[in-house]
Motif scaffolding. Structure first.
Motif, short mmCIF file in Angstrom:
data_model
loop_
_atom_site.label_atom_id
_atom_site.label_comp_id
_atom_site.label_asym_id
_atom_site.label_seq_id
_atom_site.Cartn_x
_atom_site.Cartn_y
_atom_site.Cartn_z
N LEU A 153 49.39 28.27 38.55
CA LEU A 153 50.22 29.41 38.16
C LEU A 153 51.71 29.07 38.30
O LEU A 153 52.52 29.45 37.45
N LEU A 154 52.06 28.35 39.35
CA LEU A 154 53.46 27.95 39.52
C LEU A 154 53.91 27.01 38.41
O LEU A 154 55.03 27.13 37.90
N GLU B 53 52.02 39.00 31.89
CA GLU B 53 50.96 38.87 30.86
C GLU B 53 50.93 37.47 30.27
O GLU B 53 49.86 36.87 30.12
N GLU B 54 52.12 36.94 29.95
CA GLU B 54 52.16 35.61 29.33
C GLU B 54 51.81 34.51 30.34
O GLU B 54 51.16 33.53 29.99
N ILE B 55 52.25 34.66 31.58
CA ILE B 55 51.88 33.69 32.61
C ILE B 55 50.35 33.66 32.74
O ILE B 55 49.74 32.58 32.73
N ALA B 56 49.75 34.84 32.82
CA ALA B 56 48.29 34.92 32.94
C ALA B 56 47.61 34.33 31.71
O ALA B 56 46.63 33.57 31.83
N VAL C 209 43.95 33.19 32.93
CA VAL C 209 43.43 34.05 34.00
C VAL C 209 43.81 35.49 33.65
O VAL C 209 44.58 35.73 32.72
N SER C 210 43.31 36.42 34.44
CA SER C 210 43.69 37.81 34.24
C SER C 210 44.97 38.12 35.01
O SER C 210 45.31 37.42 35.97
N GLU D 102 47.66 38.90 42.65
CA GLU D 102 47.00 38.57 43.92
C GLU D 102 47.73 37.45 44.65
O GLU D 102 47.89 37.47 45.87
N HIS D 103 48.19 36.44 43.89
CA HIS D 103 48.84 35.28 44.51
C HIS D 103 50.32 35.51 44.81
O HIS D 103 50.84 34.98 45.80
#
Length: 200
Positions: A10-11, A29-32, A37-38, A44-45
């Motif tokens: 994610l980072l 949204e775009e990161i996910a 991932v959702s 959460e992270h």
């Protein structure tokens, strides 16, 4: 994927996205989506966009500060130390473009390690110590070391921003010309400057 591996993924995704679009242009949204991932996984992270952005910027700041302070750690002639410091920053610009792009933007989120300007101040204070010693040895006013260190670090940082966009000349040539200007001054420029501390 373990929790730690997911966090790193994610980072990496967020770092790339923030470099490309800036903080405002990026979204959870775009990161996910890019990480496949959702959105709740991102929350959460990191608790949201601000959280992941702050971690990305803090990491970049620590990495660059470590690179430059390491370059200044070994005793050497002041010109060589100047070459090493300029080379470290330009190496970061060349090889960690995303991180540099993120750091030079005005951050809307306060980070634990501060801003790019505070990072430059940290670097300048280390350069000031080196210059102060040399000024004293050379009979110059050591109080002026702070002024000169700010000028040196600012010059290299802003040149790095320009160089990131134009992409030329080579990193070694940019560093050599910066050191040439700093070391020789405009009245004593060498016509074809070269670095003296080139790794074999």
């Amino acid at each position: 994927m373990t929790g730690a591996e997911r966090r790193e993924q994610l980072l990496d995704v967020a770092r790339s996205l923030f470099a490309e679009k800036g903080y405002d242009g990026a979204s959870v949204e775009e990161i996910a989506h890019r990480a496949m991932v959702s959105k709740p996984v991102v929350y959460e992270h990191f608790g949201g966009k601000e959280g992941i952005y702050a971690v990305v910027v803090d990491r970049e700041m620590q990495f660059l500060l470590h690179a430059i302070t390491s370059a200044l750690a070994e005793e050497a002639h002041p010109r060589i130390l100047l070459e090493r410091a300029a080379g470290s920053l330009l190496d970061y610009v060349e090889n960690y473009r995303d991180g540099f792009r993120i750091m030079v933007r005005e951050s809307p989120v306060p980070q634990a390690t501060g801003t790019f300007s505070s990072l430059l101040n940290d670097i300048a204070s280390q350069v000031e110590d080196i210059l102060g010693t040399q000024f004293t040895r050379s009979g110059f006013e050591p109080k002026l070391a702070a002024l000169y260190s700010q000028a040196l670090v600012g010059m290299v940082a802003f040149t790095g921003q320009w160089w990131l966009e134009v992409g030329k000349p080579r990193r070694e040539d940019v560093a050599a010309h910066l050191v040439n200007l700093v070391w020789n001054g405009l009245s004593h420029l060498e016509s074809k400057p070269e670095l003296r501390d080139v790794p074999q």
